[in-house]
Design a protein around this motif. Sequence first.
Motif, PDB file in Angstrom:
ATOM      1  N   VAL A  80     -20.276 -26.649   0.554  1.00  0.00           N
ATOM      2  CA  VAL A  80     -19.553 -26.897  -0.688  1.00  0.00           C
ATOM      3  C   VAL A  80     -19.351 -28.400  -0.832  1.00  0.00           C
ATOM      4  O   VAL A  80     -18.928 -29.074   0.118  1.00  0.00           O
ATOM      5  CB  VAL A  80     -18.188 -26.186  -0.681  1.00  0.00           C
ATOM      6  N   LEU A  81     -19.689 -28.915  -2.011  1.00  0.00           N
ATOM      7  CA  LEU A  81     -19.422 -30.311  -2.345  1.00  0.00           C
ATOM      8  C   LEU A  81     -18.257 -30.306  -3.332  1.00  0.00           C
ATOM      9  O   LEU A  81     -18.360 -29.725  -4.408  1.00  0.00           O
ATOM     10  CB  LEU A  81     -20.640 -30.964  -2.997  1.00  0.00           C
ATOM     11  N   SER A  82     -17.177 -30.942  -2.982  1.00  0.00           N
ATOM     12  CA  SER A  82     -15.996 -31.031  -3.832  1.00  0.00           C
ATOM     13  C   SER A  82     -15.931 -32.452  -4.382  1.00  0.00           C
ATOM     14  O   SER A  82     -15.884 -33.415  -3.614  1.00  0.00           O
ATOM     15  CB  SER A  82     -14.746 -30.730  -2.993  1.00  0.00           C
ATOM     16  N   PHE A  83     -15.965 -32.582  -5.699  1.00  0.00           N
ATOM     17  CA  PHE A  83     -16.033 -33.893  -6.334  1.00  0.00           C
ATOM     18  C   PHE A  83     -14.655 -34.345  -6.799  1.00  0.00           C
ATOM     19  O   PHE A  83     -13.951 -33.603  -7.485  1.00  0.00           O
ATOM     20  CB  PHE A  83     -16.994 -33.854  -7.533  1.00  0.00           C
ATOM     21  N   ARG A  84     -14.305 -35.574  -6.434  1.00  0.00           N
ATOM     22  CA  ARG A  84     -13.021 -36.162  -6.827  1.00  0.00           C
ATOM     23  C   ARG A  84     -13.286 -37.493  -7.523  1.00  0.00           C
ATOM     24  O   ARG A  84     -14.212 -38.208  -7.165  1.00  0.00           O
ATOM     25  CB  ARG A  84     -12.132 -36.380  -5.608  1.00  0.00           C
ATOM     26  N   VAL A  85     -12.479 -37.788  -8.521  1.00  0.00           N
ATOM     27  CA  VAL A  85     -12.592 -39.039  -9.270  1.00  0.00           C
ATOM     28  C   VAL A  85     -11.246 -39.748  -9.234  1.00  0.00           C
ATOM     29  O   VAL A  85     -10.213 -39.133  -8.953  1.00  0.00           O
ATOM     30  CB  VAL A  85     -13.013 -38.791 -10.745  1.00  0.00           C
ATOM     31  N   PRO A  86     -11.218 -41.057  -9.544  1.00  0.00           N
ATOM     32  CA  PRO A  86      -9.934 -41.736  -9.657  1.00  0.00           C
ATOM     33  C   PRO A  86      -9.062 -41.029 -10.707  1.00  0.00           C
ATOM     34  O   PRO A  86      -9.570 -40.482 -11.697  1.00  0.00           O
ATOM     35  CB  PRO A  86     -10.309 -43.147 -10.124  1.00  0.00           C
ATOM     36  N   ALA A  87      -7.766 -41.027 -10.489  1.00  0.00           N
ATOM     37  CA  ALA A  87      -6.845 -40.293 -11.354  1.00  0.00           C
ATOM     38  C   ALA A  87      -6.976 -40.683 -12.827  1.00  0.00           C
ATOM     39  O   ALA A  87      -6.796 -39.854 -13.711  1.00  0.00           O
ATOM     40  CB  ALA A  87      -5.412 -40.497 -10.876  1.00  0.00           C
ATOM     41  N   ASP A  88      -7.323 -41.930 -13.108  1.00  0.00           N
ATOM     42  CA  ASP A  88      -7.401 -42.381 -14.502  1.00  0.00           C
ATOM     43  C   ASP A  88      -8.826 -42.335 -15.071  1.00  0.00           C
ATOM     44  O   ASP A  88      -9.072 -42.810 -16.170  1.00  0.00           O
ATOM     45  CB  ASP A  88      -6.845 -43.791 -14.633  1.00  0.00           C
ATOM     46  N   TYR A  89      -9.763 -41.733 -14.362  1.00  0.00           N
ATOM     47  CA  TYR A  89     -11.161 -41.687 -14.799  1.00  0.00           C
ATOM     48  C   TYR A  89     -11.325 -40.881 -16.081  1.00  0.00           C
ATOM     49  O   TYR A  89     -10.752 -39.810 -16.247  1.00  0.00           O
ATOM     50  CB  TYR A  89     -12.027 -41.072 -13.701  1.00  0.00           C
ATOM     51  N   GLU A 147     -26.320 -38.157 -16.637  1.00  0.00           N
ATOM     52  CA  GLU A 147     -26.370 -38.681 -15.273  1.00  0.00           C
ATOM     53  C   GLU A 147     -26.222 -37.544 -14.258  1.00  0.00           C
ATOM     54  O   GLU A 147     -26.958 -37.466 -13.276  1.00  0.00           O
ATOM     55  CB  GLU A 147     -25.271 -39.724 -15.086  1.00  0.00           C
ATOM     56  N   TRP A 148     -25.282 -36.628 -14.506  1.00  0.00           N
ATOM     57  CA  TRP A 148     -25.090 -35.487 -13.613  1.00  0.00           C
ATOM     58  C   TRP A 148     -26.296 -34.562 -13.647  1.00  0.00           C
ATOM     59  O   TRP A 148     -26.751 -34.083 -12.608  1.00  0.00           O
ATOM     60  CB  TRP A 148     -23.813 -34.728 -13.977  1.00  0.00           C
ATOM     61  N   GLN A 149     -26.833 -34.290 -14.831  1.00  0.00           N
ATOM     62  CA  GLN A 149     -27.996 -33.409 -14.935  1.00  0.00           C
ATOM     63  C   GLN A 149     -29.185 -33.968 -14.165  1.00  0.00           C
ATOM     64  O   GLN A 149     -29.899 -33.230 -13.476  1.00  0.00           O
ATOM     65  CB  GLN A 149     -28.349 -33.177 -16.403  1.00  0.00           C
ATOM     66  N   ALA A 150     -29.385 -35.271 -14.242  1.00  0.00           N
ATOM     67  CA  ALA A 150     -30.480 -35.910 -13.501  1.00  0.00           C
ATOM     68  C   ALA A 150     -30.263 -35.777 -11.999  1.00  0.00           C
ATOM     69  O   ALA A 150     -31.206 -35.505 -11.240  1.00  0.00           O
ATOM     70  CB  ALA A 150     -30.613 -37.374 -13.905  1.00  0.00           C
ATOM     71  N   TRP A 151     -29.035 -35.962 -11.558  1.00  0.00           N
ATOM     72  CA  TRP A 151     -28.742 -35.843 -10.130  1.00  0.00           C
ATOM     73  C   TRP A 151     -28.977 -34.408  -9.660  1.00  0.00           C
ATOM     74  O   TRP A 151     -29.598 -34.180  -8.621  1.00  0.00           O
ATOM     75  CB  TRP A 151     -27.313 -36.298  -9.831  1.00  0.00           C
ATOM     76  N   PHE A 152     -28.488 -33.432 -10.442  1.00  0.00           N
ATOM     77  CA  PHE A 152     -28.712 -32.036 -10.074  1.00  0.00           C
ATOM     78  C   PHE A 152     -30.201 -31.715  -9.995  1.00  0.00           C
ATOM     79  O   PHE A 152     -30.645 -31.051  -9.057  1.00  0.00           O
ATOM     80  CB  PHE A 152     -28.034 -31.084 -11.069  1.00  0.00           C
ATOM     81  N   ARG A 153     -30.988 -32.191 -10.951  1.00  0.00           N
ATOM     82  CA  ARG A 153     -32.443 -31.968 -10.916  1.00  0.00           C
ATOM     83  C   ARG A 153     -33.042 -32.574  -9.647  1.00  0.00           C
ATOM     84  O   ARG A 153     -33.938 -31.997  -9.040  1.00  0.00           O
ATOM     85  CB  ARG A 153     -33.120 -32.566 -12.144  1.00  0.00           C
ATOM     86  N   GLY A 184     -15.158 -39.691  -4.869  1.00  0.00           N
ATOM     87  CA  GLY A 184     -15.657 -39.275  -3.573  1.00  0.00           C
ATOM     88  C   GLY A 184     -16.123 -37.838  -3.583  1.00  0.00           C
ATOM     89  O   GLY A 184     -15.860 -37.094  -4.527  1.00  0.00           O
ATOM     90  N   VAL A 185     -16.812 -37.469  -2.515  1.00  0.00           N
ATOM     91  CA  VAL A 185     -17.306 -36.114  -2.333  1.00  0.00           C
ATOM     92  C   VAL A 185     -16.823 -35.617  -0.980  1.00  0.00           C
ATOM     93  O   VAL A 185     -17.045 -36.272   0.035  1.00  0.00           O
ATOM     94  CB  VAL A 185     -18.856 -36.060  -2.366  1.00  0.00           C
ATOM     95  N   GLU A 186     -16.158 -34.479  -0.984  1.00  0.00           N
ATOM     96  CA  GLU A 186     -15.791 -33.814   0.259  1.00  0.00           C
ATOM     97  C   GLU A 186     -16.856 -32.748   0.503  1.00  0.00           C
ATOM     98  O   GLU A 186     -17.263 -32.046  -0.425  1.00  0.00           O
ATOM     99  CB  GLU A 186     -14.416 -33.173   0.146  1.00  0.00           C
ATOM    100  N   ILE A 187     -17.311 -32.627   1.750  1.00  0.00           N
ATOM    101  CA  ILE A 187     -18.433 -31.745   2.067  1.00  0.00           C
ATOM    102  C   ILE A 187     -18.047 -30.875   3.257  1.00  0.00           C
ATOM    103  O   ILE A 187     -17.590 -31.394   4.283  1.00  0.00           O
ATOM    104  CB  ILE A 187     -19.685 -32.573   2.418  1.00  0.00           C
ATOM    105  N   GLY A 188     -18.236 -29.581   3.115  1.00  0.00           N
ATOM    106  CA  GLY A 188     -17.932 -28.686   4.219  1.00  0.00           C
ATOM    107  C   GLY A 188     -18.742 -27.419   4.146  1.00  0.00           C
ATOM    108  O   GLY A 188     -19.173 -27.008   3.065  1.00  0.00           O
ATOM    109  N   PRO A 193     -23.241 -39.021  -8.715  1.00  0.00           N
ATOM    110  CA  PRO A 193     -22.687 -39.909  -9.742  1.00  0.00           C
ATOM    111  C   PRO A 193     -21.210 -40.232  -9.562  1.00  0.00           C
ATOM    112  O   PRO A 193     -20.755 -41.302  -9.960  1.00  0.00           O
ATOM    113  CB  PRO A 193     -22.909 -39.132 -11.044  1.00  0.00           C
ATOM    114  N   VAL A 194     -20.468 -39.347  -8.942  1.00  0.00           N
ATOM    115  CA  VAL A 194     -19.036 -39.588  -8.780  1.00  0.00           C
ATOM    116  C   VAL A 194     -18.767 -40.827  -7.908  1.00  0.00           C
ATOM    117  O   VAL A 194     -17.757 -41.500  -8.070  1.00  0.00           O
ATOM    118  CB  VAL A 194     -18.344 -38.316  -8.220  1.00  0.00           C
ATOM    119  N   LEU A 195     -19.695 -41.146  -7.026  1.00  0.00           N
ATOM    120  CA  LEU A 195     -19.511 -42.306  -6.149  1.00  0.00           C
ATOM    121  C   LEU A 195     -19.586 -43.621  -6.923  1.00  0.00           C
ATOM    122  O   LEU A 195     -18.958 -44.601  -6.540  1.00  0.00           O
ATOM    123  CB  LEU A 195     -20.548 -42.280  -5.021  1.00  0.00           C
TER     124      LEU A 195
END
Length: 99
Positions: free
Chosen positions: A5-14, A23-29, A87-91, A80-82
Motif C-alpha cells: 500500500v502506498l499512502s500519499f500525504r501532501v503539505p497541509a496547505d497544498y 501528472e498523476w495519470q502519467a505516473w500511474f501509466r 511524502g509516501v508511506e509504503i507498507g 508526483p506527491v514528492l
Amino acid sequence: MAKYVLSFRVPADYRPDAGTPAEWQAWFRGLGPALADVGKAVTAYASLGEVGGGGSRFVAYSVVSAEDLDSAVALAKDCPVLRVGGGVEIGPEMEVPES
C-alpha cells in the motif's frame, strides 16, 4: 509477488493545479503492470491520534505489486506527491483471515 500500500500525504496547505491530474495519470501509466489498484483519492478527512504530524494530510492511496519492500520503495520514488513537498508511506498489505 506481494502487494504494498502506498499512502500519499501532501503539505497541509497544498492545493492541486490544472496539471495535477495529468501528472498523476502519467505516473500511474509508468508503473505498468506493477499497479495492482490505482486506489482512491479523498476529498475530506478527519484523523485521530498522531498521524504524520500537523504539517501534512492524507490525500490518496494506491496498491502496487513488488518483490519486496525495497522494490516497492523504488516504484514510489518518482511519485508526483514528492515534487510538492509531500511524502509516501509504503507498507506490505496484510491479509486478514476471515473468522
